[in-house]
Design an enzyme around this catalytic site. Sequence first.
Site, PDB file in Angstrom:
ATOM      1  N   SER A  55       9.343   7.324  -8.171  1.00 28.01           N
ATOM      2  CA  SER A  55       8.654   8.620  -8.079  1.00 28.01           C
ATOM      3  C   SER A  55       9.437   9.654  -8.883  1.00 28.01           C
ATOM      4  CB  SER A  55       8.565   9.065  -6.614  1.00 28.01           C
ATOM      5  OG  SER A  55       9.861   9.376  -6.130  1.00 28.01           O
ATOM      6  N   ASP A  86       5.702   6.599 -10.586  1.00 25.28           N
ATOM      7  CA  ASP A  86       4.768   6.774  -9.479  1.00 25.28           C
ATOM      8  C   ASP A  86       4.486   8.272  -9.294  1.00 25.28           C
ATOM      9  OD1 ASP A  86       3.301   5.896  -7.270  1.00 25.28           O
ATOM     10  OD2 ASP A  86       5.016   6.035  -5.905  1.00 25.28           O
ATOM     11  N   GLU A 138      -5.833   8.813 -10.905  1.00 27.69           N
ATOM     12  CA  GLU A 138      -6.347   8.833  -9.527  1.00 27.69           C
ATOM     13  C   GLU A 138      -7.574   9.723  -9.420  1.00 27.69           C
ATOM     14  OE1 GLU A 138      -3.414   9.286  -6.453  1.00 27.69           O
ATOM     15  OE2 GLU A 138      -4.864   9.964  -4.970  1.00 27.69           O
ATOM     16  N   GLY A 184       3.148   7.696   3.843  1.00 25.67           N
ATOM     17  CA  GLY A 184       4.073   7.933   4.943  1.00 25.67           C
ATOM     18  C   GLY A 184       3.854   7.001   6.127  1.00 25.67           C
ATOM     19  N   HIS A 215      -2.839   3.254  -2.860  1.00 29.59           N
ATOM     20  CA  HIS A 215      -1.612   3.946  -2.438  1.00 29.59           C
ATOM     21  C   HIS A 215      -1.598   4.014  -0.919  1.00 29.59           C
ATOM     22  CE1 HIS A 215       0.004   5.812  -6.224  1.00 29.59           C
ATOM     23  NE2 HIS A 215      -1.126   5.256  -6.644  1.00 29.59           N
ATOM     24  N   GLY A 216      -0.437   4.332  -0.380  1.00 24.61           N
ATOM     25  CA  GLY A 216      -0.347   4.539   1.063  1.00 24.61           C
ATOM     26  C   GLY A 216      -0.726   3.292   1.836  1.00 24.61           C
ATOM     27  N   SER A 218       1.262   0.904   3.239  1.00 24.32           N
ATOM     28  CA  SER A 218       2.240   0.292   4.149  1.00 24.32           C
ATOM     29  C   SER A 218       1.583  -0.064   5.473  1.00 24.32           C
ATOM     30  CB  SER A 218       3.409   1.257   4.397  1.00 24.32           C
ATOM     31  OG  SER A 218       4.368   1.148   3.367  1.00 24.32           O
ATOM     32  N   ASN A 258       0.641  -0.273  -3.273  1.00 21.51           N
ATOM     33  CA  ASN A 258       1.872   0.535  -3.267  1.00 21.51           C
ATOM     34  C   ASN A 258       2.506   0.567  -1.880  1.00 21.51           C
ATOM     35  OD1 ASN A 258       0.941   1.171  -5.804  1.00 21.51           O
ATOM     36  ND2 ASN A 258       1.441   3.339  -5.613  1.00 21.51           N
ATOM     37  N   SER A 261       6.982   3.133   2.434  1.00 22.82           N
ATOM     38  CA  SER A 261       7.407   3.392   3.818  1.00 22.82           C
ATOM     39  C   SER A 261       7.918   2.134   4.526  1.00 22.82           C
ATOM     40  CB  SER A 261       6.253   3.989   4.630  1.00 22.82           C
ATOM     41  OG  SER A 261       5.877   5.228   4.080  1.00 22.82           O
TER      42      SER A 261
HETATM   43  P1  13P Z   1       3.338   4.196   1.780  1.00 27.18           P
HETATM   44  O1  13P Z   1       3.893   5.515   2.260  1.00 27.18           O
HETATM   45  O2  13P Z   1       2.197   3.752   2.629  1.00 27.18           O
HETATM   46  O3  13P Z   1       4.397   3.150   1.683  1.00 27.18           O
HETATM   47  O4  13P Z   1       2.736   4.438   0.320  1.00 27.18           O
HETATM   48  C1  13P Z   1       3.563   4.423  -0.792  1.00 27.18           C
HETATM   49  C2  13P Z   1       2.875   4.865  -2.026  1.00 27.18           C
HETATM   50  O5  13P Z   1       1.669   5.006  -2.104  1.00 27.18           O
HETATM   51  C3  13P Z   1       3.719   5.121  -3.208  1.00 27.18           C
HETATM   52  O6  13P Z   1       2.980   5.588  -4.277  1.00 27.18           O
HETATM   53  O1  G3H Z   2       3.935   7.954  -2.901  1.00 26.75           O
HETATM   54  C1  G3H Z   2       5.008   8.462  -2.699  1.00 26.75           C
HETATM   55  C2  G3H Z   2       6.237   7.666  -2.546  1.00 26.75           C
HETATM   56  O2  G3H Z   2       6.393   7.254  -1.220  1.00 26.75           O
HETATM   57  C3  G3H Z   2       7.418   8.414  -3.089  1.00 26.75           C
HETATM   58  O3  G3H Z   2       7.923   9.377  -2.232  1.00 26.75           O
HETATM   59  O4  G3H Z   2       8.589  11.383  -3.619  1.00 26.75           O
HETATM   60  O5  G3H Z   2       9.764  10.825  -1.457  1.00 26.75           O
HETATM   61  O6  G3H Z   2      10.112   9.422  -3.489  1.00 26.75           O
HETATM   62  P1  G3H Z   2       9.152  10.318  -2.735  1.00 26.75           P
HETATM   63 ZN    ZN Z   3       1.385   6.842  -3.691  1.00 30.53          ZN
END
Ligand code: 13P
Ligand code: G3H
Ligand code: ZN
Length: 314
Positions: A55, A86, A138, A184, A215-216, A218, A258, A261
Amino acid sequence: MHYSDFLLSNTKKLLLQALRGGYAVPAFNFYNMETLNAILAAAEITKSPVILAVSESALEYMGDDVLMGMIRGAKYKKNQIALHLDHGHSFESCKHAIDLGFSSVMFDGSALPLSENIKISRRIADYAHKFDVSVETELGVLAGFEDEKTNSETHSYTDPDLVRDFVKKTQTDSLAIAIGTSHGAYKRKDKNESLRFDILKQIAKNIPNTPLVLHGASNIPQKYVQNINKFGGNIKNAYGISPAQIRKAISMHITKINVDSDSRLAFTAALREYLYKNKNNFNPRDYLSAAAKEMTKNCIDEIKNIMHSNNHAK
Ligand code: 13P
Ligand code: G3H
Ligand code: ZN
């Protein structure tokens, strides 16, 4: 530098192979030597293609020279690993990553008006494609924190009627969509809530040749939440997207998943447990190794049981 100098793979190539093969390429975020090596160990053990995701804030944390020095020194097979920015938030940020030697960048223009999102996405794609670098864009807004810089309290699902035109105008190589996931560890008020597979189906129908990104994604393994709390932490009401739902999304054209978390939870749970059980140890190499080992274990588990990308490295 160019990504081929680092023996990194073209990201689009990895994603198109996954689209044809019916599996997903994991994109795991990292932030330091331990988390980088934890992911690479999982890739090697499972023979899976893997995208290393950085990121903007992680890049700032590591610094350009440390990051690229670690990549140069890392051990991985040629064309198995991609390096990806990212959530880039500007043309300059994406250009910077491309010039450093990243093999792909994401431009996250999801919070912008559509025309602005298209304009900047296209400018980035035009620059990236000169170097054979792949671009992810996106459409739609995820709920929760997009990252440390954007907090979208409201979300809007991706409109399937917009995707074909968006892909054509931006020349994007892959598209991140919003179908109910969020960033998250606190994803859902109702943990049984389903992703919007009806929307995913329409999107996949309208752009069948474009790899789709979730994304997101987890799943927030409860064993890690419990261990964090058992050994001194305090994490409440943390729930993710069930592996069954992610697998279903992969069967419907999602080709990049992705995960950040889950890695953070695995790392933190093992770190807390190690320090709790080894009260006189103050050697960072010992407790960081224990934490990284658990992160590898989780990456392997997700590669084999969710992404099904094991044994797909070429
Ligand atoms: P999570 O917070 O669900 O792991 O998503 C991570 C993400 O989308 C990073 O781009
Ligand atoms: O999608 C976001 C990732 O979890 C990156 O988060 O900006 O805290 O590194 P970060
Ligand atoms: Zn993301």
